[in-house]
Design an enzyme around this catalytic site. Structure first.
Site, PDB file in Angstrom:
ATOM      1  N   GLU A 147       0.801  -1.225   0.059  1.00 14.47           N
ATOM      2  CA  GLU A 147       0.190   0.118  -0.033  1.00 14.47           C
ATOM      3  C   GLU A 147       1.170   1.389   0.060  1.00 14.47           C
ATOM      4  OE1 GLU A 147      -4.099   0.098   0.311  1.00 14.47           O
ATOM      5  OE2 GLU A 147      -2.915  -1.081  -1.221  1.00 14.47           O
ATOM      6  N   THR A 200      -6.681   8.924  -5.208  1.00 13.60           N
ATOM      7  CA  THR A 200      -6.527   8.723  -3.841  1.00 13.60           C
ATOM      8  C   THR A 200      -5.843   9.808  -3.300  1.00 13.60           C
ATOM      9  OG1 THR A 200      -6.770   6.197  -4.190  1.00 13.60           O
ATOM     10  CG2 THR A 200      -5.985   7.078  -2.023  1.00 13.60           C
TER      11      THR A 200
END
Length: 325
Positions: A147, A200
């Site tokens: 991530e 994001t």
């Protein structure tokens, strides 16, 4: 790191494999009020990884489908292969050679944990290939590294539910502690991905760095109420707790028709409605499958009437996490 639930047995020596085909689920992160600490796994969509041994040591990413050519084939730059490399190094198994195919079944930047599902699929696959030397708990830090590579922040609210299944709460990061939350028997998710772009990183940058105490108190109460409602299968409390006074008001600006979609969902019987992750996907909870299906259908139809294409899903909460196909 310890998952606060019934523990898995420590990794036992199992027969190694030559080939595995793995599915890992998409996720809904935050669950409205639980920014960066709550998430759940979906039955669909998800990503698939096919991994085979090769005679030459090292990790090779052969093929990616479903990404419109946006993801790198360089093993050091793709989250799937990079995490596999890290795991092999950790296990002192850099003599192992693997070839990987990644098949994306969800859009990149959808707010459904696309990078997390790919990373979890890759880590689960290499662990299965090597005879499961690590538990899922031990795989989580590697997934968080993925991530960090994908979006610059190694949070666990997507990778934890994708890896463990069910609903997870990140109780703390230092030390890392993940709590498994019970899933009410009849809880279903309606998920809709509008075909609009909400990066994001941009969505995170809009979040306020300082909040007023009165807003924090409201948010804490909603998080506690949501967790309590899930433990007690109290659908009314779940719905009343799905309110976000901190993040949603800012991020909703980036999502066309957000408030109209919420009105549609609630009128169709949703318990609560909100943004999935950083968006643009949205989700609603329902206490039965027919209502969840109707919510998805009506939101998709509403977006279509506004000239916005979308993907709609109806899913129970996936309580297994990744699995071999």
């Amino acid at each position: 790191m310890e998952l606060t639930t019934e523990k898995e047995p420590a990794g036992k020596a199992r027969k190694e494999k030559d080939r595995v085909h793995v599915f890992a689920p998409a996720t809904v992160a935050n669950l409205v009020c639980g920014f960066d600490i709550l998430g759940l796994a979906l039955d669909e969509p998800g990503d698939e990884v096919i991994m085979e041994r090769s005679d030459r040591p090292g990790v090779k990413l052969l093929k990616i489908t479903g990404d419109d050519g946006r993801l790198p084939l360089d093993p050091a730059k793709n989250t799937v292969s990079a995490c596999v490399q890290m795991l092999l190094k950790h296990l002192n198994r850099e003599d192992v050679g693997v070839e990987i195919e990644l098949h994306k079944h969800m859009p990149i930047g959808s707010g459904l944990g696309s990078s997390a599902a790919s990373t979890v699929a890759g880590l689960f696959a290499i662990n299965q290939l090597l005879g499961q030397p690590l538990t899922k708990q031990e795989l989580l830090p590697f997934a968080m590294k993925g991530e960090e590579l994908a979006c610059g922040h190694g949070h666990a609210d997507n990778v934890a539910p994708s890896l463990f299944g069910g609903i997870t709460l990140i109780k703390s990061y230092e030390p890392l502690e993940v709590v498994s939350i019970p899933v009410p028997k009849s809880l279903y998710c309606s998920v809709v991905f509008p075909h609009v772009d909400v990066p994001t990183r941009a969505a995170r940058q809009m979040i306020r760095s300082k909040i007023e105490l009165k807003d924090a108190v409201v948010q804490w109460g909603n998080i506690a109420g949501l967790v309590s409602g899930l433990f007690m299968s109290d659908y009314g409390l779940i719905g009343r707790s799905m309110q976000d006074v901190l993040i949603e008001p800012v991020r909703a600006i980036l999502i066309p028709e957000f408030y109209e979609m919420r009105q549609t969902a609630m009128a169709a019987g949703a318990l609560g409605f909100g943004i999935s992750g950083s968006g643009p996907s949205v989700f609603a909870f329902a206490d039965n499958h027919p209502t969840a299906s109707d919510i998805t259908r009506q939101i998709v139809q509403h977006l279509q009437s506004k000239g916005i294409d979308s993907n709609g899903y109806v899913s129970a909460v996936n309580q297994q996490g990744p699995r071999e196909l």
